[in-house]
Design an enzyme around this catalytic site. Structure first.
Site, PDB file in Angstrom:
ATOM      1  N   SER A  57       0.882  -1.071  -0.192  1.00  0.00           N
ATOM      2  CA  SER A  57       0.045  -0.375   0.107  1.00  0.00           C
ATOM      3  C   SER A  57       0.726   1.190   0.308  1.00  0.00           C
ATOM      4  O   SER A  57       0.593   2.137  -0.837  1.00  0.00           O
ATOM      5  CB  SER A  57      -1.182   0.315   1.320  1.00  0.00           C
ATOM      6  OG  SER A  57      -1.650  -1.291   1.081  1.00  0.00           O
ATOM      7  N   HIS A  89       2.875   0.190  12.691  1.00  0.00           N
ATOM      8  CA  HIS A  89       2.983   0.305  11.386  1.00  0.00           C
ATOM      9  C   HIS A  89       1.537  -0.009  10.575  1.00  0.00           C
ATOM     10  O   HIS A  89       1.572   1.454   9.820  1.00  0.00           O
ATOM     11  CB  HIS A  89       3.773  -1.087  11.083  1.00  0.00           C
ATOM     12  CG  HIS A  89       4.459  -1.476   9.598  1.00  0.00           C
ATOM     13  ND1 HIS A  89       5.782  -1.120   9.547  1.00  0.00           N
ATOM     14  CD2 HIS A  89       3.643  -1.683   8.612  1.00  0.00           C
ATOM     15  CE1 HIS A  89       5.689  -0.351   8.679  1.00  0.00           C
ATOM     16  NE2 HIS A  89       4.894  -1.220   7.639  1.00  0.00           N
TER      17      HIS A  89
HETATM   18  N1  INI Z   1       1.900  -3.234   3.143  1.00  0.00           N
HETATM   19  C1  INI Z   1      -0.080  -3.317   2.141  1.00  0.00           C
HETATM   20  O1  INI Z   1      -0.376  -3.466   1.876  1.00  0.00           O
HETATM   21  N2  INI Z   1      -0.735  -3.972   3.724  1.00  0.00           N
HETATM   22  C2  INI Z   1      -0.037  -4.275   4.991  1.00  0.00           C
HETATM   23  O2  INI Z   1      -1.341  -4.631   6.145  1.00  0.00           O
HETATM   24  C3  INI Z   1       0.856  -4.010   5.248  1.00  0.00           C
HETATM   25  N3  INI Z   1       1.464  -4.148   6.796  1.00  0.00           N
HETATM   26  O3  INI Z   1       0.462  -4.062   7.460  1.00  0.00           O
HETATM   27  O4  INI Z   1       2.683  -4.604   6.619  1.00  0.00           O
HETATM   28  C4  INI Z   1       1.730  -3.091   4.279  1.00  0.00           C
HETATM   29  N4  INI Z   1       3.288  -3.111   3.978  1.00  0.00           N
HETATM   30  C5  INI Z   1       4.409  -2.782   3.052  1.00  0.00           C
HETATM   31  C6  INI Z   1       4.661  -1.504   2.880  1.00  0.00           C
HETATM   32  O5  INI Z   1       3.216  -0.745   2.307  1.00  0.00           O
HETATM   33  C7  INI Z   1       5.342  -0.773   1.514  1.00  0.00           C
HETATM   34  O6  INI Z   1       5.166  -2.180   1.012  1.00  0.00           O
HETATM   35  C8  INI Z   1       6.784  -1.562   2.434  1.00  0.00           C
HETATM   36  O7  INI Z   1       6.668  -1.350   3.894  1.00  0.00           O
HETATM   37  C9  INI Z   1       8.350  -0.934   1.717  1.00  0.00           C
HETATM   38  O8  INI Z   1       8.310   0.511   1.309  1.00  0.00           O
END
Ligand code: INI
Length: 158
Positions: A57, A89
């Site tokens: 996301s 997070h």
């Molecule tokens: N990304 C999501 O789409 N949903 C989640 O629940 C999530 N959690 O919980 O960590 C999540 N993390 C990844 C984030 O979107 C990035 O891709 C990552 O931080 C690298 O930039």
């Protein structure tokens, strides 16, 4: 005589970019299925629909602004699922995705639908990805179709 502007639910010749996250793909693949269902049922030409996969996301706003600035699409549909975990997070990712996606639409003038689930549990996400809560990917695509047609009507109005 007053005029009423309303977007039709007809995908016709509209071009769409669907940006979908691989994170929580068990959910997001179902959101994608819902969005494709909405586009198909409203007469979209699937040759004019591109699916773009992002890691999560957090990456949605960056990729959405890139495709919106190209003005190759009449609407962008963002699909992902942020599910609460043990740490804060969730809050950072969900808030930035929401703010970022809203900003892209206003900055570029291209409709960007927010098909991002933010839920406390996996079960709530499943409910909204094709179970008892409907399919938010379907809803996001319908919103994109309506808004793209509304903007087209407003821009063509004299
Ligand atoms: N990304 C999501 O789409 N949903 C989640 O629940 C999530 N959690 O919980 O960590 C999540 N993390 C990844 C984030 O979107 C990035 O891709 C990552 O931080 C690298 O930039």
């Amino acid at each position: 005589m007053s005029r009423v502007f309303e977007g039709q639910l007809s995908a016709g010749d509209l071009r769409f970019a669907i940006i979908v996250s691989r994170f929580n793909s068990f959910i997001t693949e179902r959101l994608l299925g819902g969005a494709m269902d909405a586009l198909t049922r409203t007469g979209a030409n699937l040759d004019l629909v591109d699916v773009i996969k992002v890691p999560g996301s957090w990456e949605l706003p960056l990729v959405a602004v890139e495709v919106a600035r190209q003005h190759r699409y009449d609407a962008v549909i963002c699909l992902s699922a942020v599910i609460r975990g043990e740490t804060p997070h969730f809050d950072y990712v969900a808030a930035e995705a929401a703010k970022g996606v809203a900003h892209v639409a206003v900055e570029t003038g291209v409709p960007v639908a927010f098909g991002v689930l933010t839920t406390n549990t996996l079960e709530q996400a499943i409910d909204r990805a094709g179970a008892k809560g409907g399919n938010k990917g379907f809803d996001a695509a319908m919103t994109a179709i309506e808004t793209a047609n509304l903007l087209r009507a407003l821009r063509q109005a004299t």
